[in-house]
Design a protein around this motif. Structure first.
Motif, PDB file in Angstrom:
ATOM      1  N   ALA A  87     -28.776 -50.982-120.801  1.00 30.05           N
ATOM      2  CA  ALA A  87     -27.655 -50.973-119.862  1.00 30.05           C
ATOM      3  C   ALA A  87     -27.848 -49.876-118.810  1.00 30.05           C
ATOM      4  O   ALA A  87     -27.540 -50.080-117.625  1.00 30.05           O
ATOM      5  CB  ALA A  87     -26.340 -50.769-120.608  1.00 30.05           C
ATOM      6  N   GLU A  88     -28.369 -48.718-119.221  1.00 27.89           N
ATOM      7  CA  GLU A  88     -28.640 -47.647-118.257  1.00 27.89           C
ATOM      8  C   GLU A  88     -29.673 -48.081-117.228  1.00 27.89           C
ATOM      9  O   GLU A  88     -29.527 -47.813-116.031  1.00 27.89           O
ATOM     10  CB  GLU A  88     -29.119 -46.392-118.988  1.00 27.89           C
ATOM     11  N   THR A  89     -30.698 -48.778-117.687  1.00 26.15           N
ATOM     12  CA  THR A  89     -31.739 -49.245-116.775  1.00 26.15           C
ATOM     13  C   THR A  89     -31.166 -50.258-115.790  1.00 26.15           C
ATOM     14  O   THR A  89     -31.445 -50.205-114.585  1.00 26.15           O
ATOM     15  CB  THR A  89     -32.891 -49.882-117.569  1.00 26.15           C
ATOM     16  N   ALA A  90     -30.339 -51.183-116.291  1.00 21.59           N
ATOM     17  CA  ALA A  90     -29.722 -52.175-115.416  1.00 21.59           C
ATOM     18  C   ALA A  90     -28.761 -51.525-114.425  1.00 21.59           C
ATOM     19  O   ALA A  90     -28.728 -51.888-113.241  1.00 21.59           O
ATOM     20  CB  ALA A  90     -28.993 -53.225-116.246  1.00 21.59           C
ATOM     21  N   ALA A  91     -27.971 -50.566-114.895  1.00 18.76           N
ATOM     22  CA  ALA A  91     -27.032 -49.875-114.007  1.00 18.76           C
ATOM     23  C   ALA A  91     -27.775 -49.122-112.909  1.00 18.76           C
ATOM     24  O   ALA A  91     -27.340 -49.108-111.744  1.00 18.76           O
ATOM     25  CB  ALA A  91     -26.165 -48.909-114.814  1.00 18.76           C
ATOM     26  N   THR A  92     -28.905 -48.515-113.259  1.00 14.77           N
ATOM     27  CA  THR A  92     -29.718 -47.820-112.261  1.00 14.77           C
ATOM     28  C   THR A  92     -30.185 -48.786-111.185  1.00 14.77           C
ATOM     29  O   THR A  92     -30.137 -48.473-109.981  1.00 14.77           O
ATOM     30  CB  THR A  92     -30.925 -47.155-112.934  1.00 14.77           C
ATOM     31  N   ARG A  93     -30.603 -49.983-111.606  1.00 15.66           N
ATOM     32  CA  ARG A  93     -31.040 -50.969-110.615  1.00 15.66           C
ATOM     33  C   ARG A  93     -29.869 -51.431-109.752  1.00 15.66           C
ATOM     34  O   ARG A  93     -30.013 -51.575-108.530  1.00 15.66           O
ATOM     35  CB  ARG A  93     -31.680 -52.176-111.285  1.00 15.66           C
ATOM     36  N   LEU A  94     -28.695 -51.648-110.363  1.00 15.83           N
ATOM     37  CA  LEU A  94     -27.536 -52.086-109.586  1.00 15.83           C
ATOM     38  C   LEU A  94     -27.122 -51.036-108.566  1.00 15.83           C
ATOM     39  O   LEU A  94     -26.740 -51.363-107.440  1.00 15.83           O
ATOM     40  CB  LEU A  94     -26.373 -52.416-110.528  1.00 15.83           C
ATOM     41  N   ILE A  95     -27.201 -49.778-108.950  1.00 19.99           N
ATOM     42  CA  ILE A  95     -26.892 -48.709-107.998  1.00 19.99           C
ATOM     43  C   ILE A  95     -27.928 -48.692-106.882  1.00 19.99           C
ATOM     44  O   ILE A  95     -27.598 -48.517-105.706  1.00 19.99           O
ATOM     45  CB  ILE A  95     -26.800 -47.363-108.725  1.00 19.99           C
ATOM     46  N   GLY A  96     -29.187 -48.939-107.231  1.00 21.01           N
ATOM     47  CA  GLY A  96     -30.230 -49.040-106.217  1.00 21.01           C
ATOM     48  C   GLY A  96     -30.014 -50.207-105.270  1.00 21.01           C
ATOM     49  O   GLY A  96     -30.449 -50.171-104.112  1.00 21.01           O
ATOM     50  N   MET A  97     -29.334 -51.245-105.747  1.00 16.67           N
ATOM     51  CA  MET A  97     -29.037 -52.412-104.921  1.00 16.67           C
ATOM     52  C   MET A  97     -27.816 -52.197-104.038  1.00 16.67           C
ATOM     53  O   MET A  97     -27.483 -53.046-103.209  1.00 16.67           O
ATOM     54  CB  MET A  97     -28.835 -53.637-105.821  1.00 16.67           C
ATOM     55  N   GLY A  98     -27.108 -51.081-104.242  1.00 19.54           N
ATOM     56  CA  GLY A  98     -25.979 -50.757-103.380  1.00 19.54           C
ATOM     57  C   GLY A  98     -24.668 -50.505-104.086  1.00 19.54           C
ATOM     58  O   GLY A  98     -23.681 -50.142-103.440  1.00 19.54           O
ATOM     59  N   ALA A  99     -24.613 -50.697-105.421  1.00 23.73           N
ATOM     60  CA  ALA A  99     -23.366 -50.460-106.144  1.00 23.73           C
ATOM     61  C   ALA A  99     -23.002 -48.977-106.104  1.00 23.73           C
ATOM     62  O   ALA A  99     -23.877 -48.116-106.222  1.00 23.73           O
ATOM     63  CB  ALA A  99     -23.498 -50.928-107.589  1.00 23.73           C
TER      64      ALA A  99
END
Length: 305
Positions: free
Chosen positions: A203-215
Motif C-alpha cells: 500500500a505504501e508503494t502504491a500510495a507513493t506512485r499515486l502521489i507521483g501521479m498528482g494525488a
C-alpha cells in the motif's frame, strides 16, 4: 450550525442475497436469504455523514419507478436535503450483491438513473455546492460528471474528497489537482496505481506512485488491517478497531461519510480518520448497506472508556 457536506453521486436499490460462498463462473448456488436495501455509494455516504453529525445535501438522480420514490423518501427521512435529487424517466440504479458466510461480497451495478447525472444537473444546483464545507464524489455516475464536480468543488474552495469506486483503470490526470483526499480500498488503489496492493508495505508503494501521479493526500483502506494515510512522503498506519464482522457492505462508504463529517466539523485529519474508522467498524457488525450505518451516539458510546 452543523458542518455542511454535499455528496454528488449514486443512489441505488441494493438487491442482497446471502449464500455460503460466492458462486464460481457458470455455477448456481442456493441462497439463504434475500432483501432489498437502500444503497448506492453516494447515498450511503450521505446517510453516513448525516447520521454522524453533519448537515447533508445530496446531488443525484433516481428513476420514475417505485424504487426511485422509495429511495428519495429514505434520504428525506434521514433529514438529508434532497432539492438536488432529480427524478428522471426510467429505472433507478440497482446493485446486485451476494454476501458469503465470511462476510465478503461481490457486487454488480446497473447505473439506471445515475447515468442521467450530468454537468448540467450540477450547474442547476450550484447553490447547493456553494453552501457546503466538504464535497464527496465517487465513480458510480458518469466520469465526465465526476470530473466536472471535482473541478467545481476546487473552484469554490471546498474540501474535496474522491472515493474512486468502482475503479478499473487510472484516473484522468487532470482530476488530481481538484482532489484533497483520494480514498481507495486495496483493489481500487491497485487499479489506479497499476501495482498490487495486498499489505501495508505494498500500500505504501502504491500510495507513493499515486502521489507521483498528482494525488495530494491518499488514504488506502485495508479492511481488518486498518488504513494507510500518505501525505507527500510521510506515511501513517491506523490499525482498525477490533470487532466481529457480519457484513462488510458499505463499510468503506461509512468511513468516507464519517471522515467527511468530522473534517467539516473542524477535527484534525488524525481525529477524522479515527472517527471514520470507528463508524466503519460498527457498520460491519450489522447486515445491509444503509441499515448498518451507525449514529453519532453509537460512535461516542464506542469511544467511551
Amino acid at each position: 450550525m452543523p458542518a455542511k457536506v454535499v455528496v454528488v453521486g449514486s443512489i441505488n436499490m441494493d438487491l442482497v442475497t446471502r449464500a455460503p460462498r460466492l458462486p464460481r463462473g457458470g455455477e448456481t448456488l442456493i441462497g439463504e436469504s434475500f432483501a432489498t436495501v437502500h444503497g448506492g455509494k453516494g447515498a450511503n455516504q450521505a446517510v453516513a455523514a448525516a447520521r454522524l453529525g453533519a448537515q447533508v445535501s445530496m446531488v443525484g438522480c433516481v428513476g420514475s419507478d417505485a424504487y426511485g420514490e422509495e429511495l428519495r423518501g429514505a434520504l428525506l427521512a434521514e433529514q438529508i436535503d434532497c432539492q438536488a435529487v432529480s427524478i428522471v424517466e426510467g429505472s433507478s440504479g440497482v446493485a446486485l450483491i451476494v454476501v458469503d458466510d465470511n462476510s465478503q461480497n461481490a457486487i454488480v451495478i446497473v447505473a439506471g438513473a445515475n447515468g442521467a447525472l450530468t454537468s448540467e444537473v450540477i450547474d442547476r444546483f450550484d447553490s447547493v455546492l456553494q453552501a457546503a464545507d466538504v464535497m464527496i464524489c465517487q465513480q458510480e455516475v458518469p466520469d465526465a460528471t465526476v470530473g466536472y464536480a471535482l473541478a467545481r468543488g476546487r473552484a469554490l474552495g471546498k474540501i474535496v474528497i474522491l472515493n474512486p469506486a468502482p475503479a478499473s483503470r487510472p484516473l484522468p490526470p487532470d482530476w488530481y489537482a481538484s482532489i484533497d483526499y483520494l480514498i481507495p480500498n486495496e483493489s481500487e488503489a491497485a487499479a489506479l496505481s497499476g501495482l498490487p496492493v495486498d499489505s501495508l508495505e505494498t500500500a505504501e508503494t502504491a500510495a507513493t506512485r499515486l502521489i507521483g501521479m498528482g494525488a495530494s493526500k491518499v488514504i488506502i483502506t485495508l479492511g481488518a488491517q486498518g488504513l494507510l494515510f500518505a501525505n507527500g512522503k510521510n506515511f501513517e498506519h491506523f490499525p482498525a478497531p477490533t470487532v466481529k464482522a457480519v457484513d462488510t457492505t458499505a463499510a468503506g462508504d461509512t468511513f468516507v461519510g464519517g471522515f467527511a463529517a468530522a473534517l467539516a466539523a473542524g477535527e484534525s485529519e488524525a481525529e477524522a480518520i479515527r472517527f471514520g474508522q470507528i463508524a466503519a467498524a460498527l457498520s460491519v457488525t450489522r447486515a445491509g448497506a444503509q441499515p448498518s450505518i451507525p449514529t453519532l451516539s453509537d460512535v461516542q458510546a464506542f469511544k467511551a472508556p
